[in-house]
Scaffold this motif. Structure first.
Motif, short mmCIF file in Angstrom:
data_model
loop_
_atom_site.label_atom_id
_atom_site.label_comp_id
_atom_site.label_asym_id
_atom_site.label_seq_id
_atom_site.Cartn_x
_atom_site.Cartn_y
_atom_site.Cartn_z
N LEU A 135 -24.72 -97.01 62.80
CA LEU A 135 -25.85 -96.12 63.01
C LEU A 135 -27.15 -96.91 63.14
O LEU A 135 -27.97 -96.65 64.04
CB LEU A 135 -25.95 -95.14 61.84
N THR A 136 -27.34 -97.89 62.26
CA THR A 136 -28.54 -98.73 62.32
C THR A 136 -28.64 -99.46 63.64
O THR A 136 -29.70 -99.49 64.28
CB THR A 136 -28.53 -99.73 61.15
N ARG A 141 -31.35 -100.10 68.91
CA ARG A 141 -31.29 -100.21 70.37
C ARG A 141 -32.07 -99.07 71.03
O ARG A 141 -32.79 -99.29 72.02
CB ARG A 141 -29.83 -100.19 70.83
N ALA A 142 -31.97 -97.88 70.46
CA ALA A 142 -32.72 -96.75 71.02
C ALA A 142 -34.22 -96.95 70.85
O ALA A 142 -35.01 -96.66 71.76
CB ALA A 142 -32.27 -95.44 70.34
N ILE A 143 -34.63 -97.45 69.70
CA ILE A 143 -36.05 -97.71 69.45
C ILE A 143 -36.59 -98.73 70.45
O ILE A 143 -37.68 -98.57 70.99
CB ILE A 143 -36.25 -98.16 67.99
N ARG A 144 -35.82 -99.77 70.71
CA ARG A 144 -36.27 -100.77 71.68
C ARG A 144 -36.40 -100.18 73.08
O ARG A 144 -37.32 -100.54 73.81
CB ARG A 144 -35.31 -101.97 71.68
N GLU A 153 -34.00 -93.74 77.88
CA GLU A 153 -32.79 -92.93 77.82
C GLU A 153 -31.76 -93.65 76.98
O GLU A 153 -31.65 -94.88 77.02
CB GLU A 153 -32.25 -92.71 79.24
N PHE A 154 -31.00 -92.89 76.17
CA PHE A 154 -29.98 -93.53 75.34
C PHE A 154 -28.83 -92.56 75.10
O PHE A 154 -29.04 -91.39 74.79
CB PHE A 154 -30.55 -93.97 73.99
N HIS A 155 -27.61 -93.09 75.24
CA HIS A 155 -26.42 -92.28 75.02
C HIS A 155 -25.42 -93.11 74.22
O HIS A 155 -24.86 -94.08 74.74
CB HIS A 155 -25.80 -91.84 76.36
N GLY A 156 -25.24 -92.73 72.96
CA GLY A 156 -24.35 -93.48 72.10
C GLY A 156 -23.54 -92.58 71.20
O GLY A 156 -23.50 -91.36 71.36
N GLU A 157 -22.92 -93.20 70.21
CA GLU A 157 -22.09 -92.45 69.25
C GLU A 157 -22.94 -91.57 68.34
O GLU A 157 -22.55 -90.44 68.01
CB GLU A 157 -21.29 -93.46 68.41
N PHE A 158 -24.11 -92.08 67.94
CA PHE A 158 -24.95 -91.37 66.98
C PHE A 158 -26.28 -90.91 67.58
O PHE A 158 -26.88 -89.96 67.09
CB PHE A 158 -25.26 -92.27 65.78
#
Length: 274
Positions: A135-136, A141-144, A153-158
């Motif tokens: 999660l961290t 990565r999303a914050i960056r 844009e971000f698409h991940g597990e969490f």
């Protein structure tokens, strides 16, 4: 060698503004402050330091509110979280808080991060302690992306969001440095997502081999800041021999008069090594 201060700012100790002024007057380069959003009454997670959980953990001020106040009365002091608990933080809000502080401080933010130890605390934020590492990493990565892309844009597990605008962007480019806290288990996070390792109170004789392993894994000369170091000249010499970038003396949370006296003492310890 750079010298900073690590402390807990609470409602019972010195206020943020006089603390910030005092640090800059004594030529400390940085302030790293701890974060805990709350402490659950029914807590089963053992305190890493052993024994009862100190009262300061229950009473920390919000780090970004405190650092914003300090930024307004300082010009050179680096403003750092030590550490921000990423499993407990919404990435979009956190990206905006860090970027906003970087703007109002003219680029003086260090984003110190970690995964945390208080499982009950993070559960109250909807985080599963068993997946807090993944999660961290995703949230970082999303914050960056939010800091560096006009349409992030971000698409991940969490973490999952379609293209968004998120302003302001940080003053520092490509973004404020990310200091990753933790032990050797955090080394992959340092290598992949960090700009430096924030080592927690590791004595010099143990730190040297750890630094070698980290730099071998990274394939580069990773900067190291040591958190919560005692004000002991002999230990300072040991850290200098290892080539660490910065030492953070631990400052107990005390009223203003006692705090200023302790800062005077720590400044005297640091003076011969600057």
């Amino acid at each position: 060698m750079k010298f900073g201060i690590a402390t807990f700012i609470t409602d019972q100790g010195i206020r943020p503004v006089p603390l910030g002024k005092a640090l800059e007057e004594r030529a400390f380069d940085s302030l790293f402050i701890a974060e805990h959003s709350h402490i659950p009454v029914d807590r089963r997670s053992p305190y890493p330091g052993g024994g009862e959980l100190p009262e300061i953990y229950y009473r920390t001020l919000d780090p970004f509110v405190a650092l914003s106040a300090i930024s307004a009365v300082t010009e050179r002091l680096l403003l750092a979280t030590g550490i921000a608990l990423i499993p407990q933080r919404d990435p979009i809000i956190t990206a905006k808080e860090v970027a906003s502080l970087d703007v109002i401080s003219d680029g003086r933010v260090i984003f110190g991060i970690g995964i945390g130890w208080n499982r009950e605390e993070m559960r109250n934020h909807g985080a599963d302690p068993s997946t807090r590492g993944r999660l961290t990493d995703e949230r970082l990565r999303a914050i960056r992306e939010l800091w560096t892309k006009e349409k992030a844009e971000f698409h991940g597990e969490f973490v999952d969001f379609d293209p968004v605008y998120s302003w302001p962007k940080p003053v520092q480019r490509p973004h404020p440095p990310i200091y990753v806290g933790g032990g050797e288990g955090a080394f992959p996070r340092v290598v992949q997502l960090g700009d430096a390792w924030l080592a927690n109170s590791v004595p010099p004789d143990e730190l040297g081999p750890k630094i070698e392993r980290l730099r071998a894994l990274a394939g580069r000369d990773v900067p190291v800041t040591v958190y919560a170091v005692p004000g002991d000249p002999e230990q300072v010499k040991g850290y200098i021999a290892l080539g660490v970038e910065r030492l953070l003396f631990y400052l107990p949370t005390m009223p203003e008069r006692e705090t200023l006296e302790e800062l005077d003492r720590l400044a005297e310890v640091a003076a011969p090594f600057r």
